[in-house]
Design an enzyme around this catalytic site. Structure first.
Site, PDB file in Angstrom:
ATOM      1  N   GLY A  56      -4.905  10.727   0.089  1.00  0.00           N
ATOM      2  CA  GLY A  56      -3.469  10.523  -0.078  1.00  0.00           C
ATOM      3  C   GLY A  56      -3.154  10.182  -1.513  1.00  0.00           C
ATOM      4  CD  GLU A  57      -4.637   6.632  -4.079  1.00  0.00           C
ATOM      5  OE1 GLU A  57      -4.852   7.152  -5.206  1.00  0.00           O
ATOM      6  OE2 GLU A  57      -5.332   5.714  -3.630  1.00  0.00           O
ATOM      7  N   GLY A  58      -1.143  11.352  -3.399  1.00  0.00           N
ATOM      8  CA  GLY A  58      -0.785  12.510  -4.211  1.00  0.00           C
ATOM      9  C   GLY A  58      -1.978  13.078  -4.956  1.00  0.00           C
TER      10      GLY A  58
END
Length: 369
Positions: A317-319
């Site tokens: 996640g997190e980009g």
């Protein structure tokens, strides 16, 4: 539900422009289709931007963070306080997304959509990289009530739209951080696309077998609790998360502004799915960065008719996956704008009668062809 004013989305399907972009790529100094999906990627960016000279300028990452009331039932391997701890890590520049964003010169800011912590106690309330759009201190427990009230869900969507309006550049990456948000993403997929919940659920942050079975049991009960909820806005409020709703609003506004949506993994894709159900036409502005190992992501990608660029077995996640894929978009634009055509280079194109070679014999040669 509270009335929500949503912007119109322009249709990017322009057959004439598509043909022009395809002709440009076909006349580059290479065999037809030799650059594979890099060619279709350049065409997609051109269609999004409405031009034969697509470019990526000043890319932006916003990491949306929020806590989830449902996490109290042990649906994650990590405690909820990790959400706030990771926000501090982002602000200190120590997370994976910080590293990749620095490498590729992508501006990153963190959005407090609903973290169950007052960041003033850490002295970072006025941090230049922290955007305070907190709706409430985490979502409610979706097992006993709606995760958000209708007003809170609309507020989150509107805040996401406001954030997108303020973006510089023409490419947007939405990252996320929220312990328990794979549960919210799984529930959204199950409700919006009528997918069996067992097919939507993965180990998230690393649940063991017992934890996975507990997660399936809890989410099954959540779906039973909200069985009568049907409209996209009601579903998002009932089983979604504050950060997911805010991301959905940002996607809607960014698409309305004809920005490229570079989509990360399972959570970001669930936000896009919600956005597409709310405003059909958002999804065509999306380029999908990678295929998450979360089992539900394959179902989500199928629902969105998406083919990701990368498959690196990632699930952070997190980009992070989107930031990792970003250079491919740069290369696609560079190819269509800078690579010579046969006419430019004085190279003969393949003749119609030549069915054997990729390019008719010429005095000049090109490496690898």
């Amino acid at each position: 539900m509270k009335t929500l004013q949503l912007p119109a989305i322009e249709n990017i399907d322009n057959p004439q422009l598509r043909q022009e972009l395809q002709q440009i790529m076909d006349h580059k100094t290479k065999p037809l289709g030799a650059l594979g999906r890099l060619e279709s990627l350049a065409i997609k960016i051109g269609l999004i931007q409405g031009t034969t000279t697509p470019k990526v300028e000043n890319p932006q990452i916003r990491v949306f963070a929020a806590d989830h009331g449902l996490a109290m039932h042990g649906t994650s391997a990590f405690p909820s306080e990790v959400t706030a701890q990771m926000v501090l890590n982002f602000l200190n520049g120590g997370a994976a997304i910080n590293v990749i964003a620095r490498q590729h010169d992508i501006e990153l800011k963190v959005v407090d959509a609903g973290v169950a912590t007052d960041f003033a106690q850490f002295g970072v309330a006025n941090h230049p990289q922290l955007l305070d759009y907190k709706v409430r201190m985490g979502s409610r427990d979706a097992l006993t009530e709606a995760a958000m009230s209708s007003e809170e869900c609309v507020q989150a969507l509107q805040s996401g739209m406001t954030i997108a309006k303020q973006l510089e550049g023409n490419l947007f990456i939405a990252g996320e951080m929220g312990i328990g948000n794979t549960s919210a993403a799984s529930l959204l997929l199950a409700k919006l696309e009528d997918v069996p919940i067992a097919d939507c659920i993965g180990r998230g942050t690393g649940l063991d077998d017992a934890g996975l079975q507990r997660k399936i049991k809890v989410l099954t009960k959540v779906l039973q609790r909200h069985e009568q909820v049907t409209t996209p806005l009601e579903v998002l409020a009932a089983v979604g998360g504050l950060e997911i709703a805010m991301m959905a609003g940002a996607f809607i506004q960014a698409a309305s502004d004809r920005r490229i949506l570079l989509i990360d993994g399972f959570i970001a894709s669930s936000a896009l799915l919600a956005a597409e159900h709310l405003v059909p036409g958002v999804a065509p502005y999306a380029i999908f960065a990678h295929h998450s190992v979360e089992p539900g992501h394959a179902k989500l990608l199928s629902a969105l008719d998406a083919e990701p660029l990368l498959d690196f077995d990632m699930r952070l996640g997190e980009g992070s996956g989107a930031a990792l894929a970003y250079p491919l978009l740069q290369s696609a634009c560079a190819i269509i704008n800078e690579m010579a055509s046969f006419a430019d280079a004085g190279i003969s194109e393949k003749s119609e009668s030549d069915s054997q070679g990729d390019i008719a014999p010429v005095t000049a040669t090109t490496d690898g062809q």
